[in-house]
Design an enzyme around this catalytic site. Structure first.
Site, mmCIF file in Angstrom:
data_model
loop_
_atom_site.group_PDB
_atom_site.id
_atom_site.type_symbol
_atom_site.label_atom_id
_atom_site.label_comp_id
_atom_site.label_asym_id
_atom_site.label_seq_id
_atom_site.Cartn_x
_atom_site.Cartn_y
_atom_site.Cartn_z
ATOM 1 N N SER A 1 0.828 -1.195 0.000
ATOM 2 C CA SER A 1 0.000 0.000 0.000
ATOM 3 C C SER A 1 0.872 1.259 0.000
ATOM 4 C CB SER A 1 -0.966 -0.055 1.189
ATOM 5 O OG SER A 1 -1.948 0.943 1.073
ATOM 6 N N ASP B 1 -9.915 -4.974 -4.382
ATOM 7 C CA ASP B 1 -9.386 -3.932 -3.488
ATOM 8 C C ASP B 1 -10.295 -2.700 -3.513
ATOM 9 O OD1 ASP B 1 -7.919 -1.936 -2.176
ATOM 10 O OD2 ASP B 1 -5.996 -2.696 -2.905
ATOM 11 N N HIS C 1 -8.015 -5.292 0.049
ATOM 12 C CA HIS C 1 -6.799 -4.505 0.308
ATOM 13 C C HIS C 1 -5.993 -5.227 1.391
ATOM 14 C CE1 HIS C 1 -4.295 -1.019 -0.190
ATOM 15 N NE2 HIS C 1 -4.301 -0.782 1.117
#
Length: 223
Positions: free
Chosen positions: A122, A184, A218
C-alpha cells in the site's frame, strides 16, 4: 559509520530478521498506513532465506489529512487515493531519502546494491517504487503490493535525472513485481494497472510484472 545504526534514524528501531548464515543480500520492506514493521517482519520470517537480512522499519507518526488529521504511522501525508489527488511532494521526497539512508548503510556494511530488494504494501509499496526509481544505486528489484507510483507526473523524468552523466536512469533494468487484489476497495485494481503501464515508460517494459488476485481485497494472500 560502518555498523552504526544510530546515524540512520529509521534503522535504530526497525524490526530486523537476521539471516541464519552470513548475510549476502537484504530485503527492505515498508508497511502500509497505520501499521508497523512488526506485521511484515512476522510474514517474511515464515518465507525467509538463510543468507538474507530482512529489515522492516516503522513509519513516523504524523497527522494524516485523509483520516481527518489523526496521528498515525505514515510515511508521508495522504490527501486522497485517486490518481489525480494532491500529493505531499516534500513528504514523499523526505521519506525516500530516509529509505535511501538505509540502503546506503547496508551497502557500506558490505551488501552490494544489486543484492538489495526494496518492497512494500500500500503506502509502503508506493514509497518503495518512488525510492527505488530515484535511487543512485542499481537495486535487485522492487516488490510493490496493492499500491501506486507517487508523483507519477514527474516520471520518467524523475528517474533519469539521477544519473550524473546525463545517461538514462540507473534503474532502467530493475525488475518490478507488482501484485494487486482484484477486489481492493481502497486502491482499485484499475489504479494498479495504470501504475504498471506508467512503470513500463520508466523501466524496460519486459521487467514489469503485474499480477492480480481474484477475491483479494486490500490485503495480502499467501501467494
Amino acid at each position: 559509520m560502518c555498523g552504526n545504526n544510530m546515524s540512520v534514524p529509521l534503522l535504530a528501531d526497525a524490526v530486523t530478521v537476521s539471516g541464519a548464515e552470513r548475510e549476502t543480500a537484504a530485503v527492505i520492506f515498508l508497511h502500509g498506513l497505520g501499521d508497523t514493521g512488526h506485521s511484515w517482519a512476522d510474514a517474511l520470517s515464515s518465507i525467509r532465506l538463510p543468507y538474507v537480512k530482512y529489515i522492516c522499519p516503522h513509519a513516523p507518526r504524523i497527522p494524516v489529512t485523509l483520516n481527518m488529521k489523526m496521528v498515525m504511522p505514515s510515511w508521508f501525508d495522504l490527501m486522497g487515493l485517486s490518481p489525480d489527488a494532491p500529493e505531499d511532494e516534500a513528504g514523499i521526497k523526505k521519506a525516500a531519502e530516509n529509505i535511501k539512508a538505509i540502503i546506503e548503510h547496508e551497502v557500506k556494511n558490505g551488501i552490494p546494491p544489486n543484492r538489495i530488494i526494496l518492497g512494500g504494501f500500500s503506502q509502503g509499496g508506493a514509497l518503495s517504487l518512488y525510492t527505488a526509481l530515484t535511487c543512485q544505486h542499481q537495486l535487485a528489484g522492487i516488490v510493490a503490493l496493492s499500491c501506486w507510483l507517487p508523483l507519477h507526473l514527474f516520471f520518467p523524468g524523475a528517474a533519469a535525472c539521477h544519473s550524473r552523466e546525463g545517461r538514462n536512469s540507473m534503474n532502467k533494468d530493475i525488475a518490478i513485481l507488482q501484485c494487486h487484489g482484484e477486489m481492493d476497495p481502497m486502491i482499485p485494481v484499475r489504479f494498479g494497472a495504470l501504475t504498471a503501464e506508467k512503470l513500463k515508460s520508466v523501466v524496460t517494459p519486459a521487467k514489469v510484472q503485474f499480477k492480480t488476485y481474484p477475491g483479494v481485497m486490500h490485503s495480502s494472500c499467501p501467494q
